[in-house]
Design a protein around this motif. Structure first.
Motif, PDB file in Angstrom:
ATOM      1  N   UNK A 117       4.104   4.162  -9.280  1.00  0.00           N
ATOM      2  CA  UNK A 117       3.563   2.995  -8.595  1.00  0.00           C
ATOM      3  C   UNK A 117       4.602   2.508  -7.585  1.00  0.00           C
ATOM      4  N   UNK A 118       4.153   2.307  -6.356  1.00  0.00           N
ATOM      5  CA  UNK A 118       5.006   1.884  -5.255  1.00  0.00           C
ATOM      6  C   UNK A 118       4.532   0.506  -4.791  1.00  0.00           C
ATOM      7  N   UNK A 119       5.454  -0.418  -4.614  1.00  0.00           N
ATOM      8  CA  UNK A 119       5.131  -1.748  -4.114  1.00  0.00           C
ATOM      9  C   UNK A 119       5.590  -1.841  -2.665  1.00  0.00           C
ATOM     10  N   UNK A 120       4.656  -2.150  -1.765  1.00  0.00           N
ATOM     11  CA  UNK A 120       4.967  -2.314  -0.344  1.00  0.00           C
ATOM     12  C   UNK A 120       4.764  -3.787  -0.012  1.00  0.00           C
ATOM     13  N   UNK A 121       5.803  -4.425   0.508  1.00  0.00           N
ATOM     14  CA  UNK A 121       5.759  -5.845   0.845  1.00  0.00           C
ATOM     15  C   UNK A 121       6.024  -5.996   2.338  1.00  0.00           C
ATOM     16  N   UNK A 122       5.043  -6.551   3.049  1.00  0.00           N
ATOM     17  CA  UNK A 122       5.179  -6.792   4.481  1.00  0.00           C
ATOM     18  C   UNK A 122       5.375  -8.286   4.708  1.00  0.00           C
ATOM     19  N   UNK A 123       6.389  -8.634   5.500  1.00  0.00           N
ATOM     20  CA  UNK A 123       6.622 -10.031   5.849  1.00  0.00           C
ATOM     21  C   UNK A 123       6.871 -10.120   7.349  1.00  0.00           C
ATOM     22  N   UNK A 124       6.541 -11.246   7.913  1.00  0.00           N
ATOM     23  CA  UNK A 124       6.699 -11.443   9.344  1.00  0.00           C
ATOM     24  C   UNK A 124       5.374 -11.860   9.933  1.00  0.00           C
ATOM     25  N   UNK A 125       4.978 -11.223  11.039  1.00  0.00           N
ATOM     26  CA  UNK A 125       3.695 -11.560  11.645  1.00  0.00           C
ATOM     27  C   UNK A 125       2.530 -11.144  10.744  1.00  0.00           C
ATOM     28  N   UNK A 126       2.757 -10.152   9.903  1.00  0.00           N
ATOM     29  CA  UNK A 126       1.776  -9.734   8.889  1.00  0.00           C
ATOM     30  C   UNK A 126       2.417  -9.931   7.520  1.00  0.00           C
ATOM     31  N   UNK A 127       1.773 -10.718   6.684  1.00  0.00           N
ATOM     32  CA  UNK A 127       2.263 -10.950   5.330  1.00  0.00           C
ATOM     33  C   UNK A 127       1.260 -10.364   4.353  1.00  0.00           C
ATOM     34  N   UNK A 128       1.700  -9.330   3.641  1.00  0.00           N
ATOM     35  CA  UNK A 128       0.812  -8.692   2.678  1.00  0.00           C
ATOM     36  C   UNK A 128       1.629  -7.918   1.671  1.00  0.00           C
ATOM     37  N   UNK A 129       1.032  -7.661   0.542  1.00  0.00           N
ATOM     38  CA  UNK A 129       1.669  -6.883  -0.505  1.00  0.00           C
ATOM     39  C   UNK A 129       0.668  -5.865  -1.021  1.00  0.00           C
ATOM     40  N   UNK A 130       1.128  -4.631  -1.186  1.00  0.00           N
ATOM     41  CA  UNK A 130       0.258  -3.557  -1.666  1.00  0.00           C
ATOM     42  C   UNK A 130       0.896  -2.871  -2.867  1.00  0.00           C
ATOM     43  N   UNK A 131       0.116  -2.670  -3.905  1.00  0.00           N
ATOM     44  CA  UNK A 131       0.538  -1.873  -5.055  1.00  0.00           C
ATOM     45  C   UNK A 131      -0.162  -0.526  -4.919  1.00  0.00           C
ATOM     46  N   UNK A 132       0.619   0.510  -4.680  1.00  0.00           N
ATOM     47  CA  UNK A 132       0.061   1.835  -4.396  1.00  0.00           C
ATOM     48  C   UNK A 132       0.559   2.847  -5.414  1.00  0.00           C
ATOM     49  N   UNK A 133      -0.245   3.853  -5.693  1.00  0.00           N
ATOM     50  CA  UNK A 133       0.151   4.940  -6.595  1.00  0.00           C
ATOM     51  C   UNK A 133       0.296   6.234  -5.808  1.00  0.00           C
ATOM     52  N   UNK A 134       1.297   7.010  -6.183  1.00  0.00           N
ATOM     53  CA  UNK A 134       1.475   8.323  -5.582  1.00  0.00           C
ATOM     54  C   UNK A 134       0.382   9.222  -6.151  1.00  0.00           C
ATOM     55  N   UNK A 135      -0.467   9.761  -5.276  1.00  0.00           N
ATOM     56  CA  UNK A 135      -1.587  10.578  -5.740  1.00  0.00           C
ATOM     57  C   UNK A 135      -1.145  12.022  -6.020  1.00  0.00           C
ATOM     58  N   UNK A 136      -2.096  12.851  -6.394  1.00  0.00           N
ATOM     59  CA  UNK A 136      -1.771  14.230  -6.780  1.00  0.00           C
ATOM     60  C   UNK A 136      -1.287  15.098  -5.623  1.00  0.00           C
ATOM     61  N   UNK A 137      -1.484  14.637  -4.397  1.00  0.00           N
ATOM     62  CA  UNK A 137      -0.930  15.374  -3.259  1.00  0.00           C
ATOM     63  C   UNK A 137       0.450  14.860  -2.884  1.00  0.00           C
ATOM     64  N   UNK A 138       0.946  13.852  -3.630  1.00  0.00           N
ATOM     65  CA  UNK A 138       2.296  13.337  -3.407  1.00  0.00           C
ATOM     66  C   UNK A 138       2.384  12.284  -2.324  1.00  0.00           C
ATOM     67  N   UNK A 139       1.240  11.703  -1.963  1.00  0.00           N
ATOM     68  CA  UNK A 139       1.232  10.719  -0.895  1.00  0.00           C
ATOM     69  C   UNK A 139       0.717   9.370  -1.378  1.00  0.00           C
ATOM     70  N   UNK A 140       0.999   8.340  -0.581  1.00  0.00           N
ATOM     71  CA  UNK A 140       0.389   7.025  -0.767  1.00  0.00           C
ATOM     72  C   UNK A 140      -0.293   6.674   0.547  1.00  0.00           C
ATOM     73  N   UNK A 141      -1.354   5.906   0.466  1.00  0.00           N
ATOM     74  CA  UNK A 141      -2.076   5.468   1.654  1.00  0.00           C
ATOM     75  C   UNK A 141      -1.716   4.011   1.918  1.00  0.00           C
ATOM     76  N   UNK A 142      -0.877   3.797   2.919  1.00  0.00           N
ATOM     77  CA  UNK A 142      -0.482   2.445   3.290  1.00  0.00           C
ATOM     78  C   UNK A 142      -1.481   1.946   4.341  1.00  0.00           C
ATOM     79  N   UNK A 143      -2.182   0.840   4.051  1.00  0.00           N
ATOM     80  CA  UNK A 143      -3.168   0.326   5.006  1.00  0.00           C
ATOM     81  C   UNK A 143      -2.550   0.100   6.387  1.00  0.00           C
ATOM     82  N   UNK A 144      -3.281   0.463   7.415  1.00  0.00           N
ATOM     83  CA  UNK A 144      -2.882   0.339   8.823  1.00  0.00           C
ATOM     84  C   UNK A 144      -1.713   1.242   9.216  1.00  0.00           C
TER      85      UNK A 144
END
Length: 94
Positions: A39-66
């Protein structure tokens, strides 16, 4: 039958582990290698404030929105942080 000394202590801790408590949530060393289902936590701060909890899938990637799909498999936490920050800066910073 008399109560076994200490039994309540062990039963309580086992229940906490399986109830989803933060007992298993601990910091990792920066040389930890990212693997499937981490599980990967991505925290964006600044002009865009958001937090995403993402899982590494079976292809070894995460999909970060935008941002898109980011391959993190077998990277250390330090390498994954560097790669993610670079991609986020390229996408959101002028």
């Amino acid at each position: 039958m008399p109560e076994i000394f200490g039994l309540k202590f062990f039963n309580k801790n086992i229940q906490n582990i399986y109830s989803g408590s933060a007992v298993l949530d601990f910091p990792l060393y920066s040389d930890y290698t990212i693997s499937f289902n981490d599980k990967i936590q991505v925290l964006l701060t600044g002009s865009i404030n958001n937090s995403y909890a993402l899982r590494v899938n079976l292809s070894g990637t995460v999909l970060i929105p935008n941002i898109g799909e980011v391959s993190l498999l077998n990277l250390t936490i330090e390498e994954a942080n560097k790669k993610s920050k670079q991609l986020i800066n390229e996408s959101f910073v002028d």
